[in-house]
Design a protein around this motif. Structure first.
Motif, PDB file in Angstrom:
ATOM      1  N   MET A 155     -56.449 -50.595 -42.209  1.00 22.49           N
ATOM      2  CA  MET A 155     -56.457 -50.345 -43.604  1.00 22.49           C
ATOM      3  C   MET A 155     -57.854 -50.229 -44.067  1.00 22.49           C
ATOM      4  N   LEU A 156     -58.001 -49.844 -45.140  1.00 22.31           N
ATOM      5  CA  LEU A 156     -59.303 -49.590 -45.597  1.00 22.31           C
ATOM      6  C   LEU A 156     -59.683 -50.242 -46.859  1.00 22.31           C
ATOM      7  N   PRO A 157     -60.336 -51.268 -46.804  1.00 23.31           N
ATOM      8  CA  PRO A 157     -60.808 -51.874 -48.017  1.00 23.31           C
ATOM      9  C   PRO A 157     -61.980 -51.051 -48.435  1.00 23.31           C
ATOM     10  N   ALA A 158     -62.294 -51.157 -49.608  1.00 25.60           N
ATOM     11  CA  ALA A 158     -63.424 -50.386 -50.018  1.00 25.60           C
ATOM     12  C   ALA A 158     -64.419 -51.241 -50.708  1.00 25.60           C
ATOM     13  N   ALA A 159     -65.584 -51.004 -50.455  1.00 25.88           N
ATOM     14  CA  ALA A 159     -66.589 -51.742 -51.165  1.00 25.88           C
ATOM     15  C   ALA A 159     -67.895 -51.116 -50.861  1.00 25.88           C
ATOM     16  N   VAL A 160     -68.679 -50.958 -51.788  1.00 29.01           N
ATOM     17  CA  VAL A 160     -69.962 -50.384 -51.516  1.00 29.01           C
ATOM     18  C   VAL A 160     -70.961 -51.149 -52.301  1.00 29.01           C
ATOM     19  N   ALA A 161     -72.082 -51.299 -51.809  1.00 31.89           N
ATOM     20  CA  ALA A 161     -73.030 -52.021 -52.570  1.00 31.89           C
ATOM     21  C   ALA A 161     -74.430 -51.736 -52.191  1.00 31.89           C
ATOM     22  N   ALA A 162     -75.261 -52.324 -52.870  1.00 31.02           N
ATOM     23  CA  ALA A 162     -76.641 -52.071 -52.662  1.00 31.02           C
ATOM     24  C   ALA A 162     -77.205 -52.663 -51.436  1.00 31.02           C
ATOM     25  N   LEU A 202     -55.649 -53.647 -47.837  1.00 28.14           N
ATOM     26  CA  LEU A 202     -54.770 -52.678 -47.197  1.00 28.14           C
ATOM     27  C   LEU A 202     -53.747 -52.207 -48.228  1.00 28.14           C
ATOM     28  N   THR A 203     -53.325 -53.126 -49.052  1.00 23.65           N
ATOM     29  CA  THR A 203     -52.344 -52.789 -50.080  1.00 23.65           C
ATOM     30  C   THR A 203     -52.885 -51.742 -51.048  1.00 23.65           C
ATOM     31  N   ALA A 204     -54.136 -51.925 -51.460  1.00 26.22           N
ATOM     32  CA  ALA A 204     -54.724 -50.978 -52.417  1.00 26.22           C
ATOM     33  C   ALA A 204     -54.780 -49.576 -51.832  1.00 26.22           C
ATOM     34  N   VAL A 205     -55.123 -49.520 -50.570  1.00 25.54           N
ATOM     35  CA  VAL A 205     -55.219 -48.219 -49.912  1.00 25.54           C
ATOM     36  C   VAL A 205     -53.824 -47.631 -49.715  1.00 25.54           C
ATOM     37  N   SER A 206     -52.930 -48.462 -49.265  1.00 25.10           N
ATOM     38  CA  SER A 206     -51.569 -47.994 -48.998  1.00 25.10           C
ATOM     39  C   SER A 206     -50.886 -47.487 -50.265  1.00 25.10           C
ATOM     40  N   ASP A 207     -51.182 -48.141 -51.383  1.00 22.99           N
ATOM     41  CA  ASP A 207     -50.575 -47.711 -52.650  1.00 22.99           C
ATOM     42  C   ASP A 207     -50.968 -46.281 -52.982  1.00 22.99           C
ATOM     43  N   GLY A 255     -68.733 -51.970 -42.343  1.00 23.79           N
ATOM     44  CA  GLY A 255     -67.373 -51.946 -42.869  1.00 23.79           C
ATOM     45  C   GLY A 255     -66.479 -51.033 -42.053  1.00 23.79           C
ATOM     46  N   VAL A 256     -67.037 -49.929 -41.618  1.00 26.31           N
ATOM     47  CA  VAL A 256     -66.262 -48.999 -40.790  1.00 26.31           C
ATOM     48  C   VAL A 256     -65.894 -49.658 -39.474  1.00 26.31           C
ATOM     49  N   ARG A 257     -66.837 -50.381 -38.929  1.00 26.88           N
ATOM     50  CA  ARG A 257     -66.556 -51.056 -37.647  1.00 26.88           C
ATOM     51  C   ARG A 257     -65.481 -52.110 -37.821  1.00 26.88           C
ATOM     52  N   GLN A 258     -65.519 -52.785 -38.959  1.00 28.01           N
ATOM     53  CA  GLN A 258     -64.463 -53.772 -39.242  1.00 28.01           C
ATOM     54  C   GLN A 258     -63.115 -53.071 -39.307  1.00 28.01           C
ATOM     55  N   LEU A 259     -63.108 -51.971 -39.982  1.00 23.42           N
ATOM     56  CA  LEU A 259     -61.868 -51.221 -40.153  1.00 23.42           C
ATOM     57  C   LEU A 259     -61.330 -50.729 -38.813  1.00 23.42           C
ATOM     58  N   GLN A 260     -62.209 -50.184 -38.005  1.00 23.68           N
ATOM     59  CA  GLN A 260     -61.763 -49.678 -36.707  1.00 23.68           C
ATOM     60  C   GLN A 260     -61.221 -50.811 -35.837  1.00 23.68           C
ATOM     61  N   GLU A 261     -61.868 -51.951 -35.952  1.00 21.37           N
ATOM     62  CA  GLU A 261     -61.408 -53.107 -35.184  1.00 21.37           C
ATOM     63  C   GLU A 261     -60.028 -53.547 -35.678  1.00 21.37           C
ATOM     64  N   LYS A 298     -56.479 -53.596 -33.607  1.00 20.56           N
ATOM     65  CA  LYS A 298     -55.677 -54.815 -33.459  1.00 20.56           C
ATOM     66  C   LYS A 298     -54.349 -54.732 -34.191  1.00 20.56           C
ATOM     67  N   GLY A 299     -54.130 -53.620 -34.847  1.00 22.69           N
ATOM     68  CA  GLY A 299     -52.855 -53.464 -35.549  1.00 22.69           C
ATOM     69  C   GLY A 299     -52.806 -54.193 -36.867  1.00 22.69           C
ATOM     70  N   HIS A 300     -53.991 -54.511 -37.407  1.00 20.24           N
ATOM     71  CA  HIS A 300     -54.044 -55.235 -38.680  1.00 20.24           C
ATOM     72  C   HIS A 300     -54.260 -54.321 -39.873  1.00 20.24           C
ATOM     73  N   ALA A 301     -54.309 -53.046 -39.612  1.00 15.47           N
ATOM     74  CA  ALA A 301     -54.578 -52.124 -40.718  1.00 15.47           C
ATOM     75  C   ALA A 301     -53.632 -50.931 -40.648  1.00 15.47           C
ATOM     76  N   GLN A 302     -52.382 -51.212 -40.592  1.00 10.27           N
ATOM     77  CA  GLN A 302     -51.391 -50.150 -40.511  1.00 10.27           C
ATOM     78  C   GLN A 302     -51.217 -49.503 -41.866  1.00 10.27           C
ATOM     79  N   MET A 303     -51.507 -48.241 -41.916  1.00  7.58           N
ATOM     80  CA  MET A 303     -51.399 -47.536 -43.188  1.00  7.58           C
ATOM     81  C   MET A 303     -50.389 -46.410 -43.087  1.00  7.58           C
ATOM     82  N   GLN A 304     -49.754 -46.178 -44.196  1.00  7.37           N
ATOM     83  CA  GLN A 304     -48.826 -45.060 -44.213  1.00  7.37           C
ATOM     84  C   GLN A 304     -49.668 -43.793 -44.289  1.00  7.37           C
TER      85      GLN A 304
END
Ligand SMILES: Nc1ncnc2c1ncn2[C@@H]1O[C@H](COP(=O)(O)OP(=O)(O)OP(=O)(O)O)[C@@H](O)[C@H]1O
Length: 293
Positions: A1-8, A179-184, A200-206, A210-216
Protein backbone atom coordinates in the motif's frame (compact mmCIF):
# COMPACT_ATOMS: atom_id res chain seq x y z
CA UNK A 1 0.00 0.00 0.00
CA UNK A 2 1.09 3.37 -0.32
CA UNK A 3 1.11 5.82 2.39
CA UNK A 4 1.95 9.17 1.33
CA UNK A 5 3.97 11.72 2.94
CA UNK A 6 6.38 14.18 1.75
CA UNK A 7 8.40 16.56 3.62
CA UNK A 8 11.28 18.73 3.77
CA UNK A 9 13.65 16.28 4.97
CA UNK A 10 13.45 15.48 1.56
CA UNK A 11 9.83 15.50 1.02
CA UNK A 12 6.96 13.42 0.04
CA UNK A 13 3.61 13.91 -1.49
CA UNK A 14 0.63 12.06 -2.65
CA UNK A 15 -1.84 12.64 -5.40
CA UNK A 16 -4.57 10.64 -6.88
CA UNK A 17 -6.26 10.40 -10.22
CA UNK A 18 -9.13 8.74 -11.74
CA UNK A 19 -8.95 6.15 -14.41
CA UNK A 20 -5.57 5.47 -13.40
CA UNK A 21 -5.03 6.12 -9.80
CA UNK A 22 -2.39 7.84 -8.08
CA UNK A 23 -1.02 8.06 -4.65
CA UNK A 24 0.00 11.16 -3.00
CA UNK A 25 2.48 11.97 -0.43
CA UNK A 26 3.07 14.71 1.97
CA UNK A 27 5.71 16.06 4.03
CA UNK A 28 6.44 18.56 6.61
CA UNK A 29 7.03 21.73 5.17
CA UNK A 30 10.48 22.50 4.72
CA UNK A 31 10.54 21.46 1.35
CA UNK A 32 9.65 23.79 -1.18
CA UNK A 33 10.39 26.59 0.88
CA UNK A 34 9.91 24.51 3.40
CA UNK A 35 6.70 24.00 2.35
CA UNK A 36 4.40 22.87 -0.08
CA UNK A 37 4.24 19.31 0.31
CA UNK A 38 3.17 17.96 -2.75
CA UNK A 39 1.11 16.70 -0.68
CA UNK A 40 1.13 13.73 0.51
CA UNK A 41 3.66 11.87 1.85
CA UNK A 42 4.69 13.99 4.64
CA UNK A 43 3.13 17.07 4.32
CA UNK A 44 3.27 20.37 5.38
CA UNK A 45 1.16 22.20 3.13
CA UNK A 46 -1.80 21.76 1.05
CA UNK A 47 -2.52 23.38 -2.18
CA UNK A 48 -4.82 22.91 -5.02
CA UNK A 49 -3.87 21.70 -8.38
CA UNK A 50 -6.22 21.33 -11.24
CA UNK A 51 -9.00 20.66 -8.89
CA UNK A 52 -6.98 18.22 -6.90
CA UNK A 53 -5.34 18.80 -3.66
CA UNK A 54 -1.74 18.36 -3.50
CA UNK A 55 -0.08 17.96 -0.29
CA UNK A 56 3.55 18.27 0.00
CA UNK A 57 5.40 16.48 2.54
CA UNK A 58 8.89 16.43 3.60
CA UNK A 59 10.86 13.50 2.63
CA UNK A 60 13.30 12.47 5.18
CA UNK A 61 16.86 12.73 4.23
CA UNK A 62 17.74 9.41 5.58
CA UNK A 63 20.72 8.83 3.46
CA UNK A 64 23.84 10.79 3.89
CA UNK A 65 26.17 10.98 0.98
CA UNK A 66 28.42 13.60 -0.42
CA UNK A 67 27.17 15.46 -3.38
CA UNK A 68 29.17 15.45 -6.53
CA UNK A 69 29.35 18.62 -8.45
CA UNK A 70 30.49 17.58 -11.83
CA UNK A 71 28.36 17.64 -14.91
CA UNK A 72 28.78 14.05 -15.87
CA UNK A 73 25.55 12.48 -17.07
CA UNK A 74 24.21 10.34 -14.28
CA UNK A 75 21.96 8.10 -16.23
CA UNK A 76 21.98 6.99 -19.81
CA UNK A 77 18.87 8.41 -21.44
CA UNK A 78 17.72 5.02 -22.61
CA UNK A 79 18.13 3.38 -19.25
CA UNK A 80 14.91 1.66 -18.39
CA UNK A 81 15.39 -0.70 -15.49
CA UNK A 82 13.51 -3.96 -15.54
CA UNK A 83 10.27 -4.28 -13.75
CA UNK A 84 10.43 -4.13 -10.02
CA UNK A 85 10.08 -7.50 -8.46
CA UNK A 86 7.96 -6.09 -5.72
CA UNK A 87 5.33 -4.59 -7.94
CA UNK A 88 5.72 -6.36 -11.23
CA UNK A 89 4.30 -3.31 -12.83
CA UNK A 90 4.30 -3.08 -16.55
CA UNK A 91 5.36 0.39 -17.64
CA UNK A 92 3.06 1.59 -20.29
CA UNK A 93 0.53 -1.04 -19.48
CA UNK A 94 -1.83 1.73 -19.15
CA UNK A 95 -4.54 2.81 -17.18
CA UNK A 96 -7.59 0.79 -17.79
CA UNK A 97 -7.48 -0.11 -14.18
CA UNK A 98 -6.72 2.42 -11.48
CA UNK A 99 -3.29 1.83 -10.09
CA UNK A 100 -0.79 3.23 -7.65
CA UNK A 101 1.90 5.25 -9.34
CA UNK A 102 4.92 5.91 -7.21
CA UNK A 103 7.12 8.79 -8.25
CA UNK A 104 10.42 9.28 -6.50
CA UNK A 105 13.79 10.84 -7.08
CA UNK A 106 16.09 13.39 -5.49
CA UNK A 107 14.71 16.69 -4.33
CA UNK A 108 14.85 19.19 -7.18
CA UNK A 109 14.76 16.75 -10.08
CA UNK A 110 11.43 18.11 -11.25
CA UNK A 111 8.85 15.69 -9.86
CA UNK A 112 6.46 18.43 -8.83
CA UNK A 113 6.89 20.14 -12.15
CA UNK A 114 5.95 17.00 -14.03
CA UNK A 115 3.13 16.02 -11.70
CA UNK A 116 1.60 19.44 -11.73
CA UNK A 117 1.26 19.26 -15.49
CA UNK A 118 0.08 15.68 -15.43
CA UNK A 119 -2.68 16.48 -12.98
CA UNK A 120 -3.67 19.66 -14.76
CA UNK A 121 -4.01 17.81 -18.05
CA UNK A 122 -5.77 14.82 -16.51
CA UNK A 123 -8.05 16.32 -13.87
CA UNK A 124 -10.33 13.33 -13.63
CA UNK A 125 -7.84 10.55 -13.65
CA UNK A 126 -6.17 10.96 -10.34
CA UNK A 127 -7.42 10.93 -6.81
CA UNK A 128 -6.01 12.07 -3.53
CA UNK A 129 -5.23 9.94 -0.54
CA UNK A 130 -5.42 11.63 2.83
CA UNK A 131 -2.32 11.10 4.94
CA UNK A 132 -2.08 10.77 8.69
CA UNK A 133 0.02 13.11 10.74
CA UNK A 134 0.79 13.81 14.37
CA UNK A 135 1.32 17.47 13.75
CA UNK A 136 -1.27 19.95 14.81
CA UNK A 137 -3.77 21.19 12.25
CA UNK A 138 -2.94 24.51 10.69
CA UNK A 139 -5.52 27.20 10.24
CA UNK A 140 -8.10 26.05 7.76
CA UNK A 141 -7.04 22.42 7.72
CA UNK A 142 -9.85 19.94 8.12
CA UNK A 143 -9.45 16.60 9.82
CA UNK A 144 -10.14 13.79 7.40
CA UNK A 145 -9.84 16.08 4.45
CA UNK A 146 -6.44 17.64 4.56
CA UNK A 147 -5.01 15.05 6.91
CA UNK A 148 -6.09 12.55 9.45
CA UNK A 149 -4.80 14.26 12.56
CA UNK A 150 -3.83 11.74 15.22
CA UNK A 151 -1.92 11.67 18.47
CA UNK A 152 1.57 10.18 18.67
CA UNK A 153 0.12 7.17 20.50
CA UNK A 154 -2.49 6.65 17.84
CA UNK A 155 0.14 6.94 15.17
CA UNK A 156 2.32 4.41 16.92
CA UNK A 157 -0.61 2.02 17.17
CA UNK A 158 -1.31 2.40 13.47
CA UNK A 159 2.31 1.63 12.68
CA UNK A 160 2.07 -1.49 14.83
CA UNK A 161 -1.05 -2.51 12.96
CA UNK A 162 0.81 -2.04 9.69
CA UNK A 163 -1.79 0.47 8.65
CA UNK A 164 0.80 2.51 6.75
CA UNK A 165 2.32 1.64 3.50
CA UNK A 166 4.94 4.14 4.22
CA UNK A 167 5.59 6.54 7.04
CA UNK A 168 8.28 8.88 8.25
CA UNK A 169 9.08 11.39 10.94
CA UNK A 170 10.24 14.88 10.29
CA UNK A 171 10.93 17.68 12.68
CA UNK A 172 9.27 15.79 15.48
CA UNK A 173 6.10 15.00 13.58
CA UNK A 174 5.15 11.73 11.97
CA UNK A 175 3.49 11.36 8.60
CA UNK A 176 2.13 8.28 6.98
CA UNK A 177 0.03 7.10 4.09
CA UNK A 178 -2.40 4.43 5.06
CA UNK A 179 -3.25 1.51 2.89
CA UNK A 180 -6.88 2.37 3.45
CA UNK A 181 -6.45 5.91 2.14
CA UNK A 182 -4.83 4.63 -1.01
CA UNK A 183 -7.28 1.81 -1.47
CA UNK A 184 -10.23 4.18 -1.13
CA UNK A 185 -9.00 6.20 -4.07
CA UNK A 186 -8.38 3.12 -6.15
CA UNK A 187 -11.82 1.82 -5.30
CA UNK A 188 -13.29 5.06 -6.60
CA UNK A 189 -11.79 4.31 -9.98
CA UNK A 190 -9.00 6.82 -9.84
CA UNK A 191 -5.27 6.41 -9.96
CA UNK A 192 -3.24 7.34 -6.95
CA UNK A 193 0.13 8.97 -7.30
CA UNK A 194 2.55 8.87 -4.45
CA UNK A 195 5.41 11.28 -4.55
CA UNK A 196 7.55 9.93 -1.80
CA UNK A 197 11.19 9.75 -0.93
CA UNK A 198 13.33 6.76 -1.68
CA UNK A 199 13.18 5.46 1.85
CA UNK A 200 9.42 5.54 1.70
CA UNK A 201 9.47 3.70 -1.59
CA UNK A 202 11.70 1.04 -0.12
CA UNK A 203 9.31 0.67 2.79
CA UNK A 204 6.46 0.27 0.38
CA UNK A 205 8.24 -2.29 -1.75
CA UNK A 206 9.12 -4.25 1.35
CA UNK A 207 5.52 -4.11 2.52
CA UNK A 208 4.32 -5.33 -0.87
CA UNK A 209 6.80 -8.17 -0.83
CA UNK A 210 5.61 -9.24 2.59
CA UNK A 211 2.00 -9.01 1.56
CA UNK A 212 1.30 -6.10 3.89
CA UNK A 213 0.30 -3.68 1.20
CA UNK A 214 -2.34 -5.39 -0.85
CA UNK A 215 -4.10 -2.85 -2.96
CA UNK A 216 -6.99 -3.15 -5.27
CA UNK A 217 -6.47 -2.07 -8.82
CA UNK A 218 -3.54 -2.49 -11.12
CA UNK A 219 0.02 -3.13 -10.11
CA UNK A 220 2.05 -0.30 -8.65
CA UNK A 221 4.23 1.54 -11.13
CA UNK A 222 7.53 2.75 -9.73
CA UNK A 223 9.08 5.71 -11.51
CA UNK A 224 12.33 7.45 -10.64
CA UNK A 225 13.01 10.97 -11.85
CA UNK A 226 16.73 11.65 -12.19
CA UNK A 227 18.55 14.91 -12.89
CA UNK A 228 20.85 15.07 -15.91
CA UNK A 229 23.74 15.80 -13.55
CA UNK A 230 24.41 16.76 -9.96
CA UNK A 231 25.46 20.16 -11.19
CA UNK A 232 22.07 20.64 -12.81
CA UNK A 233 20.37 19.43 -9.68
CA UNK A 234 22.16 21.98 -7.56
CA UNK A 235 21.35 24.74 -10.01
CA UNK A 236 17.67 23.79 -9.95
CA UNK A 237 17.52 23.74 -6.19
CA UNK A 238 19.25 27.09 -6.00
CA UNK A 239 17.08 28.47 -8.76
CA UNK A 240 13.92 27.39 -6.99
CA UNK A 241 14.87 29.68 -4.17
CA UNK A 242 13.55 27.43 -1.46
CA UNK A 243 16.77 26.33 0.16
CA UNK A 244 19.38 27.80 2.41
CA UNK A 245 22.94 26.49 2.29
CA UNK A 246 22.25 23.95 5.00
CA UNK A 247 19.13 22.41 3.49
CA UNK A 248 20.71 22.53 0.05
CA UNK A 249 23.67 20.56 1.30
CA UNK A 250 21.40 17.98 2.92
CA UNK A 251 19.36 17.52 -0.22
CA UNK A 252 22.43 17.11 -2.38
CA UNK A 253 23.95 14.66 0.05
CA UNK A 254 20.78 12.63 0.09
CA UNK A 255 20.60 12.80 -3.70
CA UNK A 256 23.74 10.76 -4.13
CA UNK A 257 22.38 7.80 -2.25
CA UNK A 258 19.01 8.15 -3.91
CA UNK A 259 20.61 8.16 -7.35
CA UNK A 260 22.57 5.07 -6.49
CA UNK A 261 19.41 3.28 -5.47
CA UNK A 262 17.15 4.58 -8.22
CA UNK A 263 19.49 3.65 -11.01
CA UNK A 264 20.27 0.31 -9.46
CA UNK A 265 19.17 -2.85 -11.18
CA UNK A 266 15.48 -3.60 -10.81
CA UNK A 267 14.65 -1.04 -8.16
CA UNK A 268 12.13 0.86 -10.23
CA UNK A 269 10.20 0.24 -13.42
CA UNK A 270 11.52 3.23 -15.23
CA UNK A 271 14.07 5.98 -14.78
CA UNK A 272 13.09 9.27 -16.36
CA UNK A 273 15.99 11.65 -16.83
CA UNK A 274 14.59 15.14 -16.63
CA UNK A 275 16.99 17.00 -18.89
CA UNK A 276 14.27 18.56 -20.93
CA UNK A 277 10.82 18.96 -19.43
CA UNK A 278 8.98 18.15 -22.65
CA UNK A 279 10.86 14.94 -23.14
CA UNK A 280 10.55 13.93 -19.52
CA UNK A 281 6.83 14.66 -19.54
CA UNK A 282 6.36 12.58 -22.65
CA UNK A 283 8.20 9.71 -21.00
CA UNK A 284 6.07 10.06 -17.88
CA UNK A 285 2.92 9.78 -19.97
CA UNK A 286 4.27 6.81 -21.84
CA UNK A 287 5.05 5.10 -18.57
CA UNK A 288 1.64 5.78 -17.07
CA UNK A 289 -0.69 5.63 -20.04
CA UNK A 290 1.35 3.62 -22.46
CA UNK A 291 1.19 6.36 -25.01
CA UNK A 292 2.36 9.85 -25.76
CA UNK A 293 0.29 12.71 -24.37
N1 LIG B 1 13.89 19.95 -17.10
C1 LIG B 1 14.12 21.01 -16.31
N2 LIG B 1 15.05 21.91 -16.66
C2 LIG B 1 15.32 22.99 -15.89
N3 LIG B 1 14.69 23.25 -14.72
C3 LIG B 1 13.75 22.37 -14.31
C4 LIG B 1 13.42 21.22 -15.08
N4 LIG B 1 12.45 20.55 -14.42
C5 LIG B 1 12.20 21.25 -13.30
N5 LIG B 1 12.97 22.36 -13.24
C6 LIG B 1 13.02 23.35 -12.17
O1 LIG B 1 13.77 22.76 -11.12
C7 LIG B 1 13.27 23.19 -9.86
C8 LIG B 1 12.94 21.96 -9.04
O2 LIG B 1 11.81 21.32 -9.62
P1 LIG B 1 10.69 20.67 -8.70
O3 LIG B 1 10.35 21.57 -7.58
O4 LIG B 1 9.61 20.23 -9.61
O5 LIG B 1 11.50 19.42 -8.14
P2 LIG B 1 11.02 18.25 -7.16
O6 LIG B 1 11.65 17.01 -7.63
O7 LIG B 1 9.55 18.25 -7.07
O8 LIG B 1 11.65 18.69 -5.82
P3 LIG B 1 11.17 18.32 -4.31
O9 LIG B 1 11.30 16.82 -4.19
O10 LIG B 1 12.11 19.07 -3.45
O11 LIG B 1 9.76 18.79 -4.21
C9 LIG B 1 12.06 24.07 -10.13
O12 LIG B 1 12.45 25.41 -10.03
C10 LIG B 1 11.68 23.71 -11.57
O13 LIG B 1 11.08 24.79 -12.22
Amino acid sequence: MLPAAVAARCCRRAYATVPSPVFASRSPATRKQGVRLLAAVALVGVSSLGGYRLYHSLKASRQQHHAEEDNTPLVKPAHHPPSVAAGKAAPGAAAEQPRPIILCGPSGTGKSTLLKRLLAENPTKFGFSVSHTTRKPRAGEVDGKDYHFVTPDQFTALVAERAFVEHATFAGNSYGTSLTAVSDVLASGRNVILDIDVQGVRQLQEAIKKGHAQMQGGSPLFLFVAPPSMKDLEQRLRGRGTENEETLKKRLEAANGEMEWGTGEGHVDRVIVNSDVETAYRELNEAIFGKKP
